[in-house]
Write a protein that holds these residues in place. Structure first.
Motif, PDB file in Angstrom:
ATOM      1  N   ASN A  62       0.654  -1.139   0.103  1.00 10.78           N
ATOM      2  CA  ASN A  62      -0.019   0.234  -0.009  1.00 10.78           C
ATOM      3  C   ASN A  62       0.946   1.333  -0.031  1.00 10.78           C
ATOM      4  N   LYS A  63       0.688   2.098  -1.035  1.00 12.32           N
ATOM      5  CA  LYS A  63       1.485   3.307  -1.054  1.00 12.32           C
ATOM      6  C   LYS A  63       0.613   4.407  -0.517  1.00 12.32           C
ATOM      7  N   THR A  64       1.207   5.634  -0.277  1.00 17.59           N
ATOM      8  CA  THR A  64       0.357   6.848  -0.141  1.00 17.59           C
ATOM      9  C   THR A  64       1.197   7.896  -0.394  1.00 17.59           C
ATOM     10  N   THR A  65       0.790   9.158  -0.549  1.00 18.23           N
ATOM     11  CA  THR A  65       1.521  10.391  -0.634  1.00 18.23           C
ATOM     12  C   THR A  65       1.995  10.919   0.651  1.00 18.23           C
ATOM     13  N   SER A  70       5.571   9.680  -3.157  1.00 17.30           N
ATOM     14  CA  SER A  70       4.973   8.376  -2.996  1.00 17.30           C
ATOM     15  C   SER A  70       6.085   7.126  -2.365  1.00 17.30           C
ATOM     16  N   GLU A  72       5.977   3.754   0.607  1.00 17.35           N
ATOM     17  CA  GLU A  72       5.098   2.522   0.907  1.00 17.35           C
ATOM     18  C   GLU A  72       5.079   2.516   2.315  1.00 17.35           C
ATOM     19  N   LEU A  73       3.861   2.330   2.665  1.00 27.23           N
ATOM     20  CA  LEU A  73       3.560   2.075   4.009  1.00 27.23           C
ATOM     21  C   LEU A  73       3.515   0.720   4.588  1.00 27.23           C
ATOM     22  N   TYR A 400       4.004  11.011   9.576  1.00 30.56           N
ATOM     23  CA  TYR A 400       3.127   9.950   9.007  1.00 30.56           C
ATOM     24  C   TYR A 400       3.593   8.649   9.761  1.00 30.56           C
ATOM     25  N   PRO A 402       1.758   4.931  10.006  1.00 33.17           N
ATOM     26  CA  PRO A 402       0.566   3.749   9.919  1.00 33.17           C
ATOM     27  C   PRO A 402       0.288   3.071  11.032  1.00 33.17           C
TER      28      PRO A 402
END
Length: 471
Positions: A62-65, A70, A72-73, A400, A402
């Motif tokens: 799962n990626k996020t910005t 970009s 990877e979580l 951030y 997760p």
């Protein structure tokens, strides 16, 4: 694939579903569920349905910005490259031409920081790294002998005790953390020796690790598999009606004659068989109610396996204050509390002038951090960074964190094989119950915990010896 042949004979092939009835329902659209779907499709079984609880496929890939990057979580590395066998994930990454970087940890002796007071002298750090390396090699040989002599399993910590070298100082614990927790997300006292040393991933596929950093995301490999049998629209997005997103399965009724699957929106689907590809962490919760209850042998086996938590925390800064250049990408912080913000990586080599740091925590630290606010976590991290780099460094502007453990659809990051789980009990974890089958990275005997394990488990979800389908 004897079992797949049986499935074809029992159920027939092709044909459109009528009245929400399918030959096979797959619960979960992570790598293993998508891979299992391809296995069925390749065998001629097209009347299937994939139910995914979230709004995307990929699961723990799962990626996020973050900070316009970009990131990877979840899964981030292709682990196991350059060996006698080719890692199937590496083949996909090369086919997709995803941007990757070889991770080099060889210079950690020059990048290990004291709890307070900056860097350790390289010679002092090297002495400890060399000692821990010797213990690791001793443990590998001990593991091989245990297997050869068919002796009982022991923990990694027990092997350290036998070698008469149990890490106790902050530096020893930090180096030991790098060798063990950073890979398995749990400490040596928990982890099985025979099933992790030597590690089949590195023994078979090679000891190189490649960090994936591509704007398309590592999840591209899951889409790559899915697009081989699910239809797509003109822009390449999956539009196949056999994949339903935002469908949380809450109840599964099974019998000798078939299964009924109920989702949170009160929709019911029936099938001849169901393939469960959710994480072992989810199976250890009551998110999916099985009716009747799964048998005791199945429940006991599932609860013996561990769902580990591996948390990558991203921080953005207004400027760079850490060393740059070759051999500086990874650095280690040695604290008296084992695993306290130990493993660090700057992303400058990957994203130039991004001023982003990545720190990894695991296990109890992951759970603790998930229960506090991000501002509290940032405050803790800034205190650590100031111990490493001085009080004049700037504050992080963004963070951030997760929360894999708190998320009811995952309940952790990946499985770890703990001490006390025999091969027989592992077979029970992946064994079917009537018409209910199980797949996922936790069902891959040699590669549990890895993305290639999830992929391979989905390719071979039925064993002709253990998973013969009921007739």
């Amino acid at each position: 694939m004897v079992a797949l042949t049986l499935l074809l004979l029992c159920c027939g092939v092709g044909g459109a579903a009528a009245n929400n009835h399918y030959k096979v329902i797959i619960v979960g659209a992570g790598m293993s569920g998508i891979s299992a779907g391809k296995t069925l499709s390749d065998a001629g079984i097209h009347n299937m349905l994939i139910l995914e609880a979230t709004n995307r496929i990929g699961g723990r890939v799962n990626k996020t910005t973050f900070a316009k990057l970009s990131v990877e979580l979840g899964a981030n590395w292709v682990e196991g490259v350059g060996g006698k066998e080719t890692n199937p994930i590496w083949t996909m990454v090369k086919e997709l031409n995803l941007q990757t970087y070889l991770s080099n940890f060889d210079n950690l002796t020059s990048n290990t920081y004291k709890q307070k007071g900056g860097l350790y002298k390289k010679s002092d750090a090297k002495k400890i790294y060399d000692e821990v390396d010797k213990v690791y090699k001793f443990s590998e040989e001990l593991s091989k002998n245990l297997t050869k002599e068919k002796l009982e399993d022991i923990s990694v910590l027990t092997a350290q005790r036998i070698s008469q070298h149990v890490p106790t100082s902050p530096l020893e614990m930090a180096v030991d953390y790098f060798h063990n927790d950073y890979e398995f997300a749990e400490p040596p006292r928990v982890t099985s020796l025979k099933n992790t040393q030597p590690l089949p991933t590195f023994e078979n596929f090679g000891d190189k690790n490649y960090f994936v950093a591509d704007s398309r995301g590592f999840e591209s490999v899951v889409h790559y598999v899915a697009q081989q049998y699910l239809t797509t629209n003109k822009i390449g997005d999956i539009s196949d009606k056999r994949l339903l997103l935002n469908k949380t399965v809450i109840k599964l009724n099974y019998s000798e004659s078939g299964v009924t699957v109920e989702t949170e929106d009160n929709t019911k689907y029936t099938a001849d068989y169901v393939m469960i590809s959710v994480s072992i962490g989810v199976l250890q919760t009551n998110l999916i109610k099985f009716e009747p209850d799964l048998p005791e042998w199945k429940i006991l086996a599932m609860y013996k396996f561990d769902m580990a938590v591996y948390t990558k925390i991203f921080l953005k800064f207004p400027s760079k204050f850490w060393p740059g250049g070759d051999g500086t990408e990874f650095f280690v912080y040695a604290h008296e509390k084992r695993g306290y913000y130990t493993m660090w990586q700057h992303l400058e080599r990957i994203y130039h002038d991004s001023y982003v740091l990545l720190v990894t925590v695991t296990d109890d630290e992951s759970r603790r951090i998930e229960q506090q606010s991000d501002s509290e976590t940032k405050e803790e991290i800034m205190a650590v960074l100031r111990h490493m780099f001085g009080n004049e460094i700037p504050n992080a502007t963004d963070i951030y964190v997760p929360r894999w453990w708190s998320n009811k659809f995952y309940k952790g990051s990946f499985s770890n094989w703990p001490i006390g789980v025999s091969k027989h009990e592992f077979e029970q974890i992946r064994a079917p119950v009537e018409r209910v089958y199980f797949t996922g990275e936790h069902t891959s005997e040699h590669y549990n915990g890895y993305l290639h394990g999830a992929y391979l488990a989905g390719l071979y979800p039925f064993s002709p010896h253990t998973f013969l389908l009921p007739v």
